[in-house]
Design a protein around this motif. Structure first.
Motif, mmCIF file in Angstrom:
data_model
loop_
_atom_site.group_PDB
_atom_site.id
_atom_site.type_symbol
_atom_site.label_atom_id
_atom_site.label_comp_id
_atom_site.label_asym_id
_atom_site.label_seq_id
_atom_site.Cartn_x
_atom_site.Cartn_y
_atom_site.Cartn_z
ATOM 1 N N LEU A 20 0.753 -1.648 0.124
ATOM 2 C CA LEU A 20 0.324 0.103 -0.128
ATOM 3 C C LEU A 20 0.639 1.012 -0.656
ATOM 4 C CD1 LEU A 20 -2.779 -1.383 1.434
ATOM 5 C CD2 LEU A 20 -2.936 -0.584 0.197
ATOM 6 N N ALA A 21 1.843 1.424 -0.652
ATOM 7 C CA ALA A 21 2.573 2.308 -0.984
ATOM 8 C C ALA A 21 1.882 3.097 -1.831
ATOM 9 C CB ALA A 21 4.177 1.531 -1.532
ATOM 10 N N ASP A 22 2.368 4.838 -2.100
ATOM 11 C CA ASP A 22 2.395 5.176 -2.648
ATOM 12 C C ASP A 22 2.280 4.845 -4.464
ATOM 13 O OD1 ASP A 22 0.578 7.415 -0.729
ATOM 14 O OD2 ASP A 22 2.046 8.974 -0.899
ATOM 15 N N HIS A 27 0.330 8.892 -12.151
ATOM 16 C CA HIS A 27 -0.386 8.059 -11.866
ATOM 17 C C HIS A 27 -0.908 8.511 -10.620
ATOM 18 C CE1 HIS A 27 0.092 5.795 -15.261
ATOM 19 N NE2 HIS A 27 1.244 5.297 -14.969
ATOM 20 N N GLY A 28 -1.305 9.553 -9.838
ATOM 21 C CA GLY A 28 -1.756 10.079 -8.860
ATOM 22 C C GLY A 28 -3.044 10.612 -8.667
ATOM 23 N N GLU A 29 -3.604 9.682 -9.626
ATOM 24 C CA GLU A 29 -5.150 10.198 -9.294
ATOM 25 C C GLU A 29 -5.708 8.687 -8.105
ATOM 26 O OE1 GLU A 29 -4.726 8.946 -13.646
ATOM 27 O OE2 GLU A 29 -3.989 10.340 -12.085
ATOM 28 N N PHE A 30 -4.967 7.994 -7.971
ATOM 29 C CA PHE A 30 -5.032 7.207 -7.712
ATOM 30 C C PHE A 30 -4.482 6.856 -6.526
ATOM 31 C CE2 PHE A 30 -4.513 4.855 -12.079
ATOM 32 C CZ PHE A 30 -5.989 4.526 -12.123
ATOM 33 N N LYS A 31 -3.987 8.603 -5.833
ATOM 34 C CA LYS A 31 -3.302 7.934 -4.097
ATOM 35 C C LYS A 31 -4.562 8.212 -2.809
ATOM 36 C CE LYS A 31 0.050 11.382 -1.472
ATOM 37 N NZ LYS A 31 0.963 12.345 -2.027
ATOM 38 N N SER A 32 -5.788 8.614 -3.054
ATOM 39 C CA SER A 32 -6.466 8.905 -2.508
ATOM 40 C C SER A 32 -7.198 7.304 -2.364
ATOM 41 C CB SER A 32 -7.438 9.407 -3.163
ATOM 42 O OG SER A 32 -8.340 9.426 -4.176
ATOM 43 N N MET A 33 -7.357 6.534 -3.972
ATOM 44 C CA MET A 33 -7.997 4.967 -3.471
ATOM 45 C C MET A 33 -6.703 4.387 -2.425
ATOM 46 S SD MET A 33 -10.449 2.054 -3.587
ATOM 47 C CE MET A 33 -11.024 3.483 -5.018
ATOM 48 N N ILE A 34 -5.288 4.510 -2.701
ATOM 49 C CA ILE A 34 -4.591 3.443 -1.884
ATOM 50 C C ILE A 34 -4.476 4.084 -0.748
ATOM 51 C CG2 ILE A 34 -2.400 3.483 -1.388
ATOM 52 C CD1 ILE A 34 -2.941 2.329 -3.710
ATOM 53 N N HIS A 35 -4.815 5.192 -0.349
ATOM 54 C CA HIS A 35 -5.034 5.479 1.544
ATOM 55 C C HIS A 35 -6.155 5.181 1.795
ATOM 56 C CE1 HIS A 35 -2.466 9.576 0.883
ATOM 57 N NE2 HIS A 35 -1.947 8.214 0.904
ATOM 58 N N LYS A 36 -7.406 5.187 1.015
ATOM 59 C CA LYS A 36 -8.616 4.814 1.808
ATOM 60 C C LYS A 36 -8.403 3.388 1.723
ATOM 61 C CE LYS A 36 -11.984 7.100 -1.105
ATOM 62 N NZ LYS A 36 -13.110 7.009 -2.070
ATOM 63 N N LEU A 37 -7.734 2.431 0.903
ATOM 64 C CA LEU A 37 -7.421 1.442 1.943
ATOM 65 C C LEU A 37 -6.312 1.054 2.865
ATOM 66 C CD1 LEU A 37 -6.007 -0.167 -2.515
ATOM 67 C CD2 LEU A 37 -8.556 -0.431 -0.936
ATOM 68 N N CYS A 40 -9.077 1.128 5.299
ATOM 69 C CA CYS A 40 -10.722 0.971 5.371
ATOM 70 C C CYS A 40 -10.673 -0.905 6.843
ATOM 71 C CB CYS A 40 -11.008 -0.206 3.999
ATOM 72 S SG CYS A 40 -9.486 -1.795 3.607
ATOM 73 N N CYS A 41 -11.187 -0.930 6.555
ATOM 74 C CA CYS A 41 -11.518 -2.330 7.469
ATOM 75 C C CYS A 41 -10.762 -4.061 6.780
ATOM 76 C CB CYS A 41 -13.008 -2.560 7.735
ATOM 77 S SG CYS A 41 -14.052 -3.586 5.505
ATOM 78 N N LEU A 42 -10.494 -3.875 5.856
ATOM 79 C CA LEU A 42 -9.670 -4.959 5.622
ATOM 80 C C LEU A 42 -8.068 -4.356 5.124
ATOM 81 C CD1 LEU A 42 -11.688 -6.273 2.460
ATOM 82 C CD2 LEU A 42 -11.651 -7.185 4.366
ATOM 83 N N ALA A 43 -7.933 -3.362 5.308
ATOM 84 C CA ALA A 43 -6.391 -3.105 5.594
ATOM 85 C C ALA A 43 -5.319 -4.309 6.206
ATOM 86 C CB ALA A 43 -5.784 -1.343 6.289
ATOM 87 N N SER A 44 -5.076 -4.583 7.135
ATOM 88 C CA SER A 44 -4.434 -5.601 7.442
ATOM 89 C C SER A 44 -4.835 -6.834 6.261
ATOM 90 C CB SER A 44 -4.810 -6.215 8.452
ATOM 91 O OG SER A 44 -3.996 -7.309 9.328
ATOM 92 N N ALA A 45 -5.818 -7.980 5.693
ATOM 93 C CA ALA A 45 -6.018 -8.815 5.139
ATOM 94 C C ALA A 45 -5.808 -8.710 3.566
ATOM 95 C CB ALA A 45 -7.385 -8.506 5.057
ATOM 96 N N ILE A 46 -5.387 -7.437 3.590
ATOM 97 C CA ILE A 46 -4.861 -7.517 1.624
ATOM 98 C C ILE A 46 -3.262 -7.377 1.737
ATOM 99 C CG2 ILE A 46 -6.951 -6.811 1.345
ATOM 100 C CD1 ILE A 46 -5.908 -3.905 0.856
ATOM 101 N N SER A 47 -2.620 -6.381 3.163
ATOM 102 C CA SER A 47 -1.293 -6.470 3.039
ATOM 103 C C SER A 47 -0.229 -7.459 4.075
ATOM 104 C CB SER A 47 -1.611 -4.789 3.476
ATOM 105 O OG SER A 47 -1.762 -5.037 4.695
ATOM 106 N N MET A 48 -1.334 -8.034 4.783
ATOM 107 C CA MET A 48 -0.388 -8.990 5.654
ATOM 108 C C MET A 48 0.343 -10.031 4.694
ATOM 109 S SD MET A 48 -2.678 -11.317 7.458
ATOM 110 C CE MET A 48 -3.383 -9.888 8.653
#
Length: 247
Positions: A20-22, A27-37, A40-48
């Motif tokens: 979940l790096a910027d 492609h900076g238009e995706f930065k806010s989506m990365i921050h949302k991820l 979000c409630c799945l932040a750990s589940a998607i990155s561990m």
């Protein structure tokens, strides 16, 4: 059933982790989506991203069974190196650090999804959801969910109704029981309800084993798992040109 489980294979593009790096500056238009991820409630589940041992995952699925108590609550039971692994909805919630609740829904109705699709700028008819018809901003979200959380192999452009509901709930931040969603997918694989049975959820299962049996000796071949990195957004944009819709 036992023979079928014994012959299951790993899937290359399934249960991936995401870094979940910027995104790159271009492609900076995706930065806010990365921050949302990240939030979000799945932040750990998607990155561990634990080190996954192939023999442990194979042994888990060869021995996996479904048990229900008198209230119908489901427990997945399996054995790895003689140790009993038990997986419940609450254990998934606690181990993957998913911020949801037992009473949250696991499905979003078609009419509600259609309304959310409209907000997201979806360009096609629904159902089904065709990933390339989502604007890149939300196509990236769909790709992350299917690759990291869904029980299906990544790569197909068509997204199931159940996965679409989960993605839509993430897109606008409404309640959804992702822990029960994942548990249900274990049940589907064990019962071989679909033809697409395989050695599902290796990242999650390894994490479950590590938590329940931290002293278990880890040995054997490890699974070479890819990760979604910052440049994934570039591939998403190349897939199909379209406007970016911000929510």
């Amino acid at each position: 059933m036992k023979d079928q489980m014994a012959n299951l294979k790993f899937a290359d593009m399934h249960n991936l982790a995401i870094i979940l790096a910027d995104p790159p500056v271009a492609h900076g238009e995706f930065k806010s989506m990365i921050h949302k991820l990240r939030e979000c409630c799945l932040a750990s589940a998607i990155s561990m991203n634990p080190v996954v041992y192939q023999n442990s995952i194979s042994e888990f699925w060869k021995t996996a069974k479904i048990k229900k108590d008198n209230d119908g609550a489901v427990t997945i039971e399996a054995f790895v190196k003689g140790c009993k692994i038990e997986i419940t909805e609450q254990f998934i919630r606690e181990t993957l650090l998913i911020d949801d609740q037992p009473g949250f829904p696991t499905e979003i109705g078609i009419e509600d999804v259609q309304k959310i699709h409209k907000k997201m700028g979806y360009e096609g008819d629904f159902p089904p959801t065709v990933k390339k018809l989502l604007p890149p901003y939300y196509r990236f979200l769909a790709h992350v969910f299917v690759s990291c959380i869904s029980s299906r192999r990544s790569g197909a452009d068509e997204i199931s109704l159940r996965n679409t509901g989960a993605i839509a709930s993430l897109a606008i931040g409404i309640d959804f029981n992702f822990s029960k969603f994942i548990l249900d997918e274990f049940v589907v694989n064990i019962n071989a309800i679909t033809r697409d049975t395989f050695l599902m959820y290796p990242r999650f299962i390894q994490r479950f084993i590590d938590i329940q049996f931290s002293e278990m000796v880890k040995e054997g071949d490890t699974l070479d798992m890819k990760s979604l990195g910052p440049h994934t957004v570039e591939l998403i944009k190349q897939n199909r040109k379209g406007k970016v819709v911000f929510q």
